[in-house]
Design an enzyme around this catalytic site. Structure first.
Site, PDB file in Angstrom:
ATOM      1  N   GLY A  50     -48.335 -65.760 -34.256  1.00  0.00           N
ATOM      2  CA  GLY A  50     -49.745 -66.104 -34.535  1.00  0.00           C
ATOM      3  C   GLY A  50     -50.598 -64.852 -34.642  1.00  0.00           C
ATOM      4  O   GLY A  50     -51.809 -64.894 -34.405  1.00  0.00           O
ATOM      5  N   GLY A  51     -49.966 -63.740 -35.035  1.00  0.00           N
ATOM      6  CA  GLY A  51     -50.659 -62.447 -35.073  1.00  0.00           C
ATOM      7  C   GLY A  51     -51.674 -62.294 -36.187  1.00  0.00           C
ATOM      8  O   GLY A  51     -52.389 -61.288 -36.237  1.00  0.00           O
TER       9      GLY A  51
ATOM     10  N   GLY B 140     -53.979 -64.694 -36.744  1.00  0.00           N
ATOM     11  CA  GLY B 140     -55.152 -65.485 -36.355  1.00  0.00           C
ATOM     12  C   GLY B 140     -56.148 -64.626 -35.576  1.00  0.00           C
ATOM     13  O   GLY B 140     -56.074 -63.388 -35.587  1.00  0.00           O
ATOM     14  N   PHE B 141     -57.057 -65.283 -34.905  1.00  0.00           N
ATOM     15  CA  PHE B 141     -58.157 -64.585 -34.216  1.00  0.00           C
ATOM     16  C   PHE B 141     -57.656 -63.687 -33.074  1.00  0.00           C
ATOM     17  O   PHE B 141     -57.709 -62.448 -33.168  1.00  0.00           O
ATOM     18  CB  PHE B 141     -59.157 -65.648 -33.721  1.00  0.00           C
ATOM     19  CG  PHE B 141     -60.127 -65.197 -32.671  1.00  0.00           C
ATOM     20  CD1 PHE B 141     -60.807 -63.982 -32.797  1.00  0.00           C
ATOM     21  CD2 PHE B 141     -60.390 -65.990 -31.556  1.00  0.00           C
ATOM     22  CE1 PHE B 141     -61.726 -63.568 -31.822  1.00  0.00           C
ATOM     23  CE2 PHE B 141     -61.299 -65.589 -30.586  1.00  0.00           C
ATOM     24  CZ  PHE B 141     -61.959 -64.380 -30.715  1.00  0.00           C
ATOM     25  N   ILE B 142     -57.136 -64.293 -32.010  1.00  0.00           N
ATOM     26  CA  ILE B 142     -56.737 -63.477 -30.855  1.00  0.00           C
ATOM     27  C   ILE B 142     -55.518 -62.629 -31.218  1.00  0.00           C
ATOM     28  O   ILE B 142     -55.425 -61.454 -30.872  1.00  0.00           O
ATOM     29  CB  ILE B 142     -56.438 -64.359 -29.619  1.00  0.00           C
ATOM     30  CG1 ILE B 142     -57.645 -65.239 -29.283  1.00  0.00           C
ATOM     31  CG2 ILE B 142     -56.066 -63.502 -28.414  1.00  0.00           C
ATOM     32  CD1 ILE B 142     -57.402 -66.273 -28.185  1.00  0.00           C
TER      33      ILE B 142
ATOM     34  N   THR C  46     -54.509 -72.329 -22.252  1.00  0.00           N
ATOM     35  CA  THR C  46     -55.963 -72.462 -22.231  1.00  0.00           C
ATOM     36  C   THR C  46     -56.479 -73.086 -20.934  1.00  0.00           C
ATOM     37  O   THR C  46     -55.734 -73.777 -20.233  1.00  0.00           O
ATOM     38  CB  THR C  46     -56.388 -73.338 -23.443  1.00  0.00           C
ATOM     39  OG1 THR C  46     -57.698 -73.832 -23.241  1.00  0.00           O
ATOM     40  CG2 THR C  46     -55.492 -74.550 -23.611  1.00  0.00           C
ATOM     41  N   ASP C  47     -57.772 -72.876 -20.676  1.00  0.00           N
ATOM     42  CA  ASP C  47     -58.415 -73.533 -19.519  1.00  0.00           C
ATOM     43  C   ASP C  47     -58.568 -75.034 -19.763  1.00  0.00           C
ATOM     44  O   ASP C  47     -58.805 -75.797 -18.825  1.00  0.00           O
ATOM     45  CB  ASP C  47     -59.784 -72.902 -19.210  1.00  0.00           C
ATOM     46  CG  ASP C  47     -60.778 -72.928 -20.370  1.00  0.00           C
ATOM     47  OD1 ASP C  47     -60.407 -73.362 -21.479  1.00  0.00           O
ATOM     48  OD2 ASP C  47     -61.938 -72.523 -20.153  1.00  0.00           O
ATOM     49  N   GLU C  48     -58.429 -75.452 -21.029  1.00  0.00           N
ATOM     50  CA  GLU C  48     -58.668 -76.867 -21.363  1.00  0.00           C
ATOM     51  C   GLU C  48     -57.612 -77.793 -20.762  1.00  0.00           C
ATOM     52  O   GLU C  48     -57.825 -79.001 -20.674  1.00  0.00           O
ATOM     53  CB  GLU C  48     -58.740 -77.059 -22.882  1.00  0.00           C
ATOM     54  CG  GLU C  48     -59.866 -76.254 -23.490  1.00  0.00           C
ATOM     55  CD  GLU C  48     -60.244 -76.673 -24.896  1.00  0.00           C
ATOM     56  OE1 GLU C  48     -60.033 -77.835 -25.259  1.00  0.00           O
ATOM     57  OE2 GLU C  48     -60.740 -75.805 -25.633  1.00  0.00           O
TER      58      GLU C  48
ATOM     59  N   TYR D  29     -55.322 -81.615 -28.634  1.00  0.00           N
ATOM     60  CA  TYR D  29     -55.095 -80.164 -28.541  1.00  0.00           C
ATOM     61  C   TYR D  29     -54.721 -79.767 -27.117  1.00  0.00           C
ATOM     62  O   TYR D  29     -53.671 -79.158 -26.885  1.00  0.00           O
ATOM     63  CB  TYR D  29     -56.341 -79.389 -28.994  1.00  0.00           C
ATOM     64  CG  TYR D  29     -56.328 -77.933 -28.557  1.00  0.00           C
ATOM     65  CD1 TYR D  29     -55.403 -77.042 -29.103  1.00  0.00           C
ATOM     66  CD2 TYR D  29     -57.206 -77.440 -27.586  1.00  0.00           C
ATOM     67  CE1 TYR D  29     -55.355 -75.696 -28.699  1.00  0.00           C
ATOM     68  CE2 TYR D  29     -57.175 -76.115 -27.177  1.00  0.00           C
ATOM     69  CZ  TYR D  29     -56.252 -75.248 -27.740  1.00  0.00           C
ATOM     70  OH  TYR D  29     -56.207 -73.927 -27.329  1.00  0.00           O
TER      71      TYR D  29
ATOM     72  N   LYS E  43     -51.137 -78.321 -25.481  1.00  0.00           N
ATOM     73  CA  LYS E  43     -51.016 -77.047 -24.753  1.00  0.00           C
ATOM     74  C   LYS E  43     -50.445 -77.303 -23.348  1.00  0.00           C
ATOM     75  O   LYS E  43     -49.609 -76.543 -22.858  1.00  0.00           O
ATOM     76  CB  LYS E  43     -52.378 -76.355 -24.651  1.00  0.00           C
ATOM     77  CG  LYS E  43     -52.987 -75.922 -25.964  1.00  0.00           C
ATOM     78  CD  LYS E  43     -52.176 -74.886 -26.714  1.00  0.00           C
ATOM     79  CE  LYS E  43     -52.190 -73.537 -26.052  1.00  0.00           C
ATOM     80  NZ  LYS E  43     -51.435 -72.531 -26.874  1.00  0.00           N
TER      81      LYS E  43
HETATM   82  P1  NAD Z   1     -56.166 -69.185 -34.494  1.00  0.00           P
HETATM   83  O1  NAD Z   1     -56.203 -70.577 -34.994  1.00  0.00           O
HETATM   84  O2  NAD Z   1     -57.216 -68.242 -34.910  1.00  0.00           O
HETATM   85  O3  NAD Z   1     -54.764 -68.532 -34.838  1.00  0.00           O
HETATM   86  C1  NAD Z   1     -53.533 -69.206 -34.700  1.00  0.00           C
HETATM   87  C2  NAD Z   1     -52.511 -68.484 -35.570  1.00  0.00           C
HETATM   88  O4  NAD Z   1     -51.242 -69.124 -35.351  1.00  0.00           O
HETATM   89  C3  NAD Z   1     -52.800 -68.566 -37.067  1.00  0.00           C
HETATM   90  O5  NAD Z   1     -52.671 -67.292 -37.656  1.00  0.00           O
HETATM   91  C4  NAD Z   1     -51.729 -69.531 -37.603  1.00  0.00           C
HETATM   92  O6  NAD Z   1     -51.333 -69.252 -38.929  1.00  0.00           O
HETATM   93  C5  NAD Z   1     -50.600 -69.311 -36.612  1.00  0.00           C
HETATM   94  N1  NAD Z   1     -49.703 -70.466 -36.482  1.00  0.00           N
HETATM   95  C6  NAD Z   1     -50.046 -71.764 -36.248  1.00  0.00           C
HETATM   96  N2  NAD Z   1     -48.945 -72.545 -36.146  1.00  0.00           N
HETATM   97  C7  NAD Z   1     -47.880 -71.716 -36.329  1.00  0.00           C
HETATM   98  C8  NAD Z   1     -46.475 -71.923 -36.345  1.00  0.00           C
HETATM   99  N3  NAD Z   1     -45.952 -73.140 -36.158  1.00  0.00           N
HETATM  100  N4  NAD Z   1     -45.663 -70.856 -36.557  1.00  0.00           N
HETATM  101  C9  NAD Z   1     -46.188 -69.619 -36.769  1.00  0.00           C
HETATM  102  N5  NAD Z   1     -47.529 -69.365 -36.781  1.00  0.00           N
HETATM  103  C10 NAD Z   1     -48.358 -70.398 -36.547  1.00  0.00           C
HETATM  104  O7  NAD Z   1     -56.137 -69.325 -32.895  1.00  0.00           O
HETATM  105  P2  NAD Z   1     -56.636 -68.363 -31.733  1.00  0.00           P
HETATM  106  O8  NAD Z   1     -58.007 -68.773 -31.361  1.00  0.00           O
HETATM  107  O9  NAD Z   1     -56.334 -66.960 -32.079  1.00  0.00           O
HETATM  108  O10 NAD Z   1     -55.691 -68.833 -30.537  1.00  0.00           O
HETATM  109  C11 NAD Z   1     -54.432 -68.222 -30.299  1.00  0.00           C
HETATM  110  C12 NAD Z   1     -53.789 -68.828 -29.063  1.00  0.00           C
HETATM  111  O11 NAD Z   1     -54.647 -68.661 -27.940  1.00  0.00           O
HETATM  112  C13 NAD Z   1     -53.542 -70.339 -29.166  1.00  0.00           C
HETATM  113  O12 NAD Z   1     -52.335 -70.633 -28.540  1.00  0.00           O
HETATM  114  C14 NAD Z   1     -54.696 -70.959 -28.377  1.00  0.00           C
HETATM  115  O13 NAD Z   1     -54.324 -72.198 -27.833  1.00  0.00           O
HETATM  116  C15 NAD Z   1     -54.894 -69.898 -27.297  1.00  0.00           C
HETATM  117  N6  NAD Z   1     -56.246 -69.854 -26.743  1.00  0.00           N
HETATM  118  C16 NAD Z   1     -57.329 -69.669 -27.560  1.00  0.00           C
HETATM  119  C17 NAD Z   1     -58.610 -69.588 -27.016  1.00  0.00           C
HETATM  120  C18 NAD Z   1     -59.827 -69.332 -27.884  1.00  0.00           C
HETATM  121  O14 NAD Z   1     -60.952 -69.414 -27.379  1.00  0.00           O
HETATM  122  N7  NAD Z   1     -59.684 -69.030 -29.157  1.00  0.00           N
HETATM  123  C19 NAD Z   1     -58.782 -69.741 -25.630  1.00  0.00           C
HETATM  124  C20 NAD Z   1     -57.643 -69.936 -24.824  1.00  0.00           C
HETATM  125  C21 NAD Z   1     -56.389 -69.987 -25.394  1.00  0.00           C
END
Ligand code: NAD
Length: 344
Positions: A8-9, A11-13, A129-131, A154, A158
């Protein structure tokens, strides 16, 4: 050179973590299937970095993941591949089950096969997540011992993944740790999530849609603090343990919107006439409050979040102002509905 896999590299985090690890001189392998929330803009500046490899791959493809493990022999995996938007999970839960539960199952299977065959150490840091703790009463904060009580497909997906990982640690002796983090904000966040959504509305002179009366309270952490916590958890976290990652900075959704407007006023930036708070019909099953107790990570791993919310929000706002191409690089079709611009 030590190698990490980040799933998931794109995406956002994940993209923030990829850059953070590269800066710390690790070799980074990004496995991402490039779903709607992956944005090429997020990693555009790492270009042809010799310490970075990308594989467009679903984590459900166990054999491909195993091949990548055998080829690169990383010391660890950070699993951030997931479907992440609560509203989308309410509209269509299936993809959440596939990526967030089955995806984790396949990743665990690949890790199990790899470690058994190669007798190599490989530690999984799973980002949760905290959720998973559900709605937290005013005055309370959830510790890692708090019962899981998810409210949306969701958070349920998780929670399931966390339990599956714990079972693999006990049964198959997999090396894994779990982090349960609060809401993140910062650069590269897909514009359907609250903070970039509000910023996008401000930039484009639109109303600021807020669910219900905006009183729902969330704890917010800057993504750079989260990345630091994740590396600490990888190196110092005890196998089989979960660590809450929070900032102790809770704020109501409506106050986030007000703070963003204040930031603009302070900088004497002109605010469009349509930029006004607009309450919209609440999300079903909308938890009122999340709040983490983070004493465990403070005491045992000596980690604390460092970014003050006002400063972090101001920096984040400026990042989006200075990187407007981030918004145009996402197909508007993908988030018009989430911005309330189109009828369902
Ligand atoms: P995001 O939606 O921005 O990014 C997710 C990434 O995962 C995307 O690039 C997507 O293409 C990739 N992805 C999705 N399904 C996939 C699969 N089956 N195989 C390969 N790649 C896949 O999400 P984010 O906000 O960066 O969150 C990342 C992680 O952190 C998640 O697990 C989320 O539950 C957790 N998280 C997020 C937050 C937040 O506030 N954003 C808080 C706590 C935990």
């Amino acid at each position: 050179m030590k190698k990490f896999i980040v799933t998931g590299g794109s995406g956002f985090i994940g993209s923030n973590l990829v850059k953070f690890l590269l800066k710390k001189n690790y070799f980074v392998i990004n496995i991402d299937k490039l779903s709607y929330s992956a944005n090429p803009y997020n990693l555009k500046d790492i270009g042809k970095n010799k310490n970075y490899r990308f594989f467009k791959q679903d984590i459900n493809n166990k054999n491909k993941v195993l091949k990548i493990l055998n080829r690169f022999k990383p010391i660890g995996i950070f699993n951030l591949a997931a479907e992440t938007h609560v509203d989308r999970s309410i509209d269509n839960p299936e993809q959440f089950i596939k990526s967030n539960i089955l995806g984790v199952y396949n990743l665990l299977e690949a890790i199990n096969l790899y470690t058994k065959k190669n007798k190599k150490k490989l530690k999984l840091t799973h980002i949760s997540t905290d959720e998973v703790y559900g709605d937290i009463e005013k005055g309370k904060r959830s510790t890692e011992e708090y019962p899981y009580n998810p409210s949306s497909p969701y958070s349920a997906s998780k929670a399931s993944a966390d339990q599956l990982i714990k079972s693999y640690i006990k049964t198959y002796k997999i090396s894994a740790v779990i982090s349960n983090c609060c809401n993140n904000y910062g650069p590269n966040q897909f514009p359907e999530k609250l903070i970039p959504k509000l910023i996008y509305s401000i930039i484009t002179n639109r109303p600021l849609s807020i669910y219900g009366r905006g009183k729902n309270s969330r704890e917010w952490i800057h993504v750079k603090d989260h990345c630091e916590a994740l590396l600490k958890i990888f190196f110092k976290g005890k196998i089989g343990e979960s660590y809450n990652v929070g900032s102790n900075q809770n704020i109501k959704n409506i106050d986030i919107a007000k703070k963003l407007i204040q930031i603009l006023k302070k900088k004497s930036i002109i605010i469009g006439n349509n930029v006004k708070i607009k309450f919209v019909k609440d999300r079903p099953g909308h938890d009122f409050r999340y709040a983490l107790d983070c004493k465990k990570i403070h005491k045992q791993l000596k980690w604390k979040s460092r970014t003050n919310l006002n400063e972090g929000l101001s920096d984040t706002f400026h990042w989006y102002l200075n990187n407007r191409d981030f918004f145009t690089s996402v197909s508007k079709k993908l988030y018009d509905k989430r911005l309330g611009l189109k009828k369902k």
